[in-house]
Design a protein around this motif. Structure first.
Motif, PDB file in Angstrom:
ATOM      1  N   PHE A  20      35.977  35.766  39.094  1.00  0.00           N
ATOM      2  CA  PHE A  20      35.889  36.527  40.335  1.00  0.00           C
ATOM      3  C   PHE A  20      35.721  35.627  41.551  1.00  0.00           C
ATOM      4  N   HIS A 167      45.948  42.407  42.706  1.00  0.00           N
ATOM      5  CA  HIS A 167      46.139  42.468  41.260  1.00  0.00           C
ATOM      6  C   HIS A 167      45.880  43.887  40.778  1.00  0.00           C
ATOM      7  N   LEU A 169      44.581  46.130  38.310  1.00  0.00           N
ATOM      8  CA  LEU A 169      43.675  46.059  37.166  1.00  0.00           C
ATOM      9  C   LEU A 169      43.948  47.174  36.165  1.00  0.00           C
ATOM     10  N   LEU A 190      43.046  51.104  39.979  1.00  0.00           N
ATOM     11  CA  LEU A 190      42.081  50.065  40.325  1.00  0.00           C
ATOM     12  C   LEU A 190      42.832  48.815  40.780  1.00  0.00           C
ATOM     13  N   HIS A 192      42.450  44.905  42.667  1.00  0.00           N
ATOM     14  CA  HIS A 192      41.571  43.773  43.005  1.00  0.00           C
ATOM     15  C   HIS A 192      42.309  42.885  43.980  1.00  0.00           C
ATOM     16  N   ARG A 193      41.756  42.766  45.176  1.00  0.00           N
ATOM     17  CA  ARG A 193      42.354  41.860  46.164  1.00  0.00           C
ATOM     18  C   ARG A 193      41.659  40.514  46.092  1.00  0.00           C
ATOM     19  N   LYS A 194      42.435  39.478  45.842  1.00  0.00           N
ATOM     20  CA  LYS A 194      41.892  38.145  45.652  1.00  0.00           C
ATOM     21  C   LYS A 194      41.565  37.501  46.998  1.00  0.00           C
ATOM     22  N   LEU A 235      33.823  52.735  41.337  1.00  0.00           N
ATOM     23  CA  LEU A 235      34.439  52.105  40.171  1.00  0.00           C
ATOM     24  C   LEU A 235      34.267  52.949  38.916  1.00  0.00           C
ATOM     25  N   GLU A 262      37.086  42.009  46.575  1.00  0.00           N
ATOM     26  CA  GLU A 262      36.528  43.291  46.164  1.00  0.00           C
ATOM     27  C   GLU A 262      37.510  44.027  45.267  1.00  0.00           C
ATOM     28  N   ILE A 263      36.952  44.857  44.360  1.00  0.00           N
ATOM     29  CA  ILE A 263      37.737  45.761  43.515  1.00  0.00           C
ATOM     30  C   ILE A 263      37.615  47.158  44.091  1.00  0.00           C
ATOM     31  N   SER A 264      38.758  47.804  44.327  1.00  0.00           N
ATOM     32  CA  SER A 264      38.777  49.147  44.914  1.00  0.00           C
ATOM     33  C   SER A 264      39.344  50.126  43.894  1.00  0.00           C
TER      34      SER A 264
END
Length: 271
Positions: A20, A167, A169, A190, A192-194, A235, A262-264
């Protein structure tokens, strides 16, 4: 496995935390050997002001930098005596195990970013994409030509590419709240923006794009699927954010405000 380079890294190197974020590590000579090894979930790197050497791994292992410019990875270990953890004997029956890595050498421009006196670093965009290709290889399923299984209707999702720094997820069907074990018209999405380091620019440039406005157009991605409302959720997908109804009904549906690191989660309704 020991990697030797001329990167002037001093006694500092970086490893990731649960794939992460990157954490700065320091090698201290006053500590015993085992205290200078740190967990590497998927990546570790050495760097100086002009170059960065990244080790990207498909499996979790321990890593150390015992000398400047070196990375040392524990591929396996043996114990001649019992470790008092219930086994009752030493661990000497190691099995041959395949390990997969990618080694990436990049040029750098600019110095490290510092927050509160500590160096804050991220993987480059190319390193992120390389790490994802190791952690999520494509799964090919082949059926024999004389199989009696009925053919399914073709489904070709992702007609266009996701932004480079986003990404996917998970994309899964949610159960109907009225009928147990029956699918509903909603899916869980879901993303995930890196967070990535901009000091390294690959040559030639990457063949994907990234959105300055932090948005994703679902109609362009998942055509021919048609989406209705998009609702931001937690989440666990058990609650929904307090957004105005006008913000939930977007035509065409867009996902906005994907913040880096963050993961959205979203509840998306299919038409």
């Amino acid at each position: 496995m020991r990697l030797i380079s001329n990167v002037a890294s001093s006694n500092r190197f970086f490893t990731d935390l649960n794939s992460f974020q990157m954490q700065q590590r320091r090698t201290l000579s006053k500590l015993p050997l085992q205290a200078n090894f740190y967990p590497m979930s998927s990546a570790a790197f050495l760097q100086d002001s002009t170059s960065r050497l990244s080790l990207l791994s498909a499996q979790s292992q321990a890593v150390a930098s015992l000398r400047p410019g070196e990375l040392e990875v524990v591929l396996d270990r043996r114990l001649q005596q019992d470790d008092n953890r219930g086994l009752g004997q030493g661990v000497t029956d190691n099995k041959l195990t395949a390990s997969l890595y990618n080694l990436l050498l990049e040029d750098r421009r600019g110095g490290p970013q510092e927050v509160g006196g500590a160096s804050v670093e991220h993987l480059s965009l190319l390193a992120h994409l390389t790490s994802l290709s190791l952690s999520h290889p494509p799964i090919t399923m082949v059926a024999p030509s004389n199989s009696q299984v009925p053919k399914l209707r073709p489904f070709l999702p992702l007609r266009s590419s996701l932004p480079c720094d986003v990404h996917l997820l998970n994309l899964r069907t949610l159960e109907d709240s009225q009928e147990a074990e029956s699918p509903s018209q909603e899916v869980a999405l879901l993303l995930h923006r890196k967070g990535f380091d901009c000091s390294s620019t690959p040559e030639p440039p990457l063949q994907c794009t990234w959105s300055v406005h932090e948005e994703v157009n679902l109609d362009d991605l998942f055509s021919p699927l048609q989406f209705g409302s998009v609702r931001r959720s937690g989440l666990t997908l058990l609650r929904e954010d307090d957004e105005p109804e006008s913000a939930r009904q977007q035509q065409p549906p867009h996902i906005t405000h994907l913040r880096p690191m963050e993961i959205s989660a979203f509840r998306v309704e299919l038409n």
